[in-house]
Design an enzyme around this catalytic site. Sequence first.
Site, short mmCIF file in Angstrom:
data_model
loop_
_atom_site.label_atom_id
_atom_site.label_comp_id
_atom_site.label_asym_id
_atom_site.label_seq_id
_atom_site.Cartn_x
_atom_site.Cartn_y
_atom_site.Cartn_z
N SER A 29 -11.95 -41.40 -17.89
CA SER A 29 -11.63 -40.23 -17.11
C SER A 29 -10.01 -40.00 -17.04
O SER A 29 -9.52 -38.98 -16.23
CB SER A 29 -12.09 -40.68 -15.48
OG SER A 29 -11.13 -42.03 -15.32
N HIS A 168 -22.34 -4.06 10.90
CA HIS A 168 -23.49 -3.36 10.09
C HIS A 168 -22.48 -2.34 9.03
O HIS A 168 -23.55 -1.87 8.44
CB HIS A 168 -24.52 -2.81 10.72
CG HIS A 168 -25.03 -3.46 11.94
ND1 HIS A 168 -26.17 -4.48 11.70
CD2 HIS A 168 -24.56 -3.41 13.18
CE1 HIS A 168 -26.21 -4.98 12.82
NE2 HIS A 168 -25.36 -4.35 13.81
N SER A 289 -9.58 -0.13 -17.53
CA SER A 289 -10.96 -0.02 -18.59
C SER A 289 -10.56 0.07 -19.75
O SER A 289 -9.72 0.77 -20.17
CB SER A 289 -11.89 1.06 -17.73
OG SER A 289 -13.11 0.91 -18.72
N LYS A 295 -9.70 4.40 -14.98
CA LYS A 295 -10.21 3.68 -14.10
C LYS A 295 -8.78 2.70 -13.66
O LYS A 295 -8.04 2.31 -14.45
CB LYS A 295 -11.17 2.47 -14.77
CG LYS A 295 -12.53 3.18 -14.99
CD LYS A 295 -13.44 2.95 -13.56
CE LYS A 295 -13.99 1.77 -13.37
NZ LYS A 295 -14.68 1.74 -11.96
N ASN A 297 -8.97 -0.73 -11.43
CA ASN A 297 -10.07 -1.62 -10.56
C ASN A 297 -9.47 -2.62 -9.89
O ASN A 297 -8.29 -3.16 -10.18
CB ASN A 297 -11.05 -2.09 -11.76
CG ASN A 297 -11.75 -1.25 -12.44
OD1 ASN A 297 -12.24 -0.19 -11.82
ND2 ASN A 297 -12.11 -1.71 -13.81
N GLU A 302 -11.78 -9.06 -6.65
CA GLU A 302 -13.05 -9.17 -7.21
C GLU A 302 -13.21 -10.92 -7.81
O GLU A 302 -14.03 -11.50 -7.44
CB GLU A 302 -13.55 -8.44 -8.31
CG GLU A 302 -13.92 -7.04 -7.92
CD GLU A 302 -14.00 -5.88 -8.84
OE1 GLU A 302 -14.59 -6.21 -9.76
OE2 GLU A 302 -13.55 -4.91 -8.83
N TYR A 329 -18.60 -49.51 -4.46
CA TYR A 329 -18.43 -48.54 -5.55
C TYR A 329 -19.45 -48.47 -6.67
O TYR A 329 -20.12 -49.28 -6.97
CB TYR A 329 -17.09 -49.08 -6.08
CG TYR A 329 -16.69 -48.30 -7.51
CD1 TYR A 329 -16.13 -47.20 -7.12
CD2 TYR A 329 -17.19 -48.32 -8.60
CE1 TYR A 329 -15.36 -46.01 -8.23
CE2 TYR A 329 -16.53 -47.44 -9.76
CZ TYR A 329 -15.85 -46.51 -9.43
OH TYR A 329 -15.51 -45.74 -10.52
N1 ARG Z 1 -11.69 -44.34 -13.15
C1 ARG Z 1 -12.45 -44.78 -12.28
C2 ARG Z 1 -12.76 -43.89 -11.29
O1 ARG Z 1 -12.13 -42.65 -11.19
C3 ARG Z 1 -11.62 -45.97 -11.39
C4 ARG Z 1 -12.47 -47.36 -11.08
C5 ARG Z 1 -13.01 -47.81 -11.93
N2 ARG Z 1 -13.73 -48.99 -11.44
C6 ARG Z 1 -14.84 -49.70 -12.14
N3 ARG Z 1 -15.32 -50.47 -11.55
N4 ARG Z 1 -15.31 -48.99 -13.22
O2 ARG Z 1 -13.49 -44.05 -10.14
#
Ligand code: ARG
Length: 469
Positions: A29, A168, A289, A295, A297, A302, A329
């Site tokens: 991550s 309306h 455009s 145009k 716009n 939007e 978790y």
């Molecule tokens: N990268 C993980 C998250 O964002 C951190 C926690 C990971 N914990 C685990 N037991 N794998 O949730």
Amino acid sequence: MKTGKTNQVLWAGRLAEKPEAEAFAFQASIQVDKRLAQEDISGSRAHTAMLAKQGIIPAETAKTLDKELARIAEELAAGPAGELSALAIDKNAEDIHSFIEGLLTQRLGDSGRMVHAGRSRNDQVALDFRLYLKKALPQLREELAETIGVLLDTAEAQAETIMPGYTHLQRAQPVTLGYHLTAWACALDRDRGRLADALERLNECPLGAGALAGSTLPLDREISAKVLGFRGPTLNGMDSVADRDFALEIAAALSIVMVHLSRFCEDIVLWASEEFKFIDLAESWSTGSSIMPQKKNPDFAELIRGKAGRTTGNLVTLLTILKGLPYAYDKDLQEDKEALFDSIDTAASCLRMFRGMTASAAFNTERMKAACAGGFMEATDAAEYLVRKGLPFRNAHEAAALVVRDCIAAGQASIGERTLAELKTRSSLFEEDIYAALEPETCVKNRKLPGGPAPEEVRRQIAELRRHL
Ligand code: ARG
């Protein structure tokens, strides 16, 4: 620039084999949670100090760790250009927690290996996320405050500008542009309140919850909570690592912000059309455009309207992640940050864009005033005129409705075009003073109840909203 390659996972002791590259990247991550680097370091510094205070690690080690953590924080801090930093986050690391701990170990050896005592990445990520939001939410509230400020300044300047009010999408009753813009500001004012509420509830420290069941080590959760600026520690460790209510609340609050902006932008898109022509957006806040040379716009309006889809989607993402998730978790929770970060970034940039577009727009007040003629927006005032003369409201409504029908049959655009004798065929209570009562300015001026569009009342509303800022 140093490359912070740490090249190891925190769980290598148990599993001799690492997933192959693509699979490892899939579960990593770092690309998302690298945003939490500074918070992760603050958390580790507080945790380390507490560990030393409790005699769990030597005071000397804590000092070394603290110094190195401070150095890493500085190395990672963005330079003046916003992207320059002395240390690159290893994009092959698993997550920000592994990266920082790995770096400490690489640089300090055994001291680095002491930092994670009594801690899990589960309470660590819950902490980092909360710390990040404690900074991000006041910034979002400030973006809202500045946007409200722009709306109120314009509302004040346009407190006497008559325009049609709609229900309306049909002309309903005359109001003022100032009243309309103040209505928008009220919505954003509530948004600020929702973010303040969320901030208040998330202000508890999960550190010490460990993986889910605390620790056998004599941690002092009060100390780390205090050092990190929390009201105190969370009550229950299992709740602390499983809970993402704060993310849900903020995602909900931000999707409401975006729904508000989306509705305002819909008004602006309508007003910018040739059919309405109420607003002239600045050229620098419009686009052209590629084929139609004429145009101009309202793309910004939007796009803000469109981006409300993202924030609604992020809220649904979070709700769906959490629904059916067994305690405590689960790795599913890792998906929470990408969704909420996107909502935060989207809301912040849309508020800035909306503000720039609105502040630079010119209002075609002549057109607005002219649009009040025709459409019989004065009919309610004619009915209330008769009520003031003692007629029951339902009879007054009928009489005014018949007058409107008479006008339409005679090809007249407003009640004021009828003679008094003609009006009296529908109610003998009509007198010469009816004509003044039907002027749009009078209709607005007479609506001076609290919450009404009368200019002096709108100025009071503006002052009240400014007090909230
Ligand atoms: N990268 C993980 C998250 O964002 C951190 C926690 C990971 N914990 C685990 N037991 N794998 O949730």
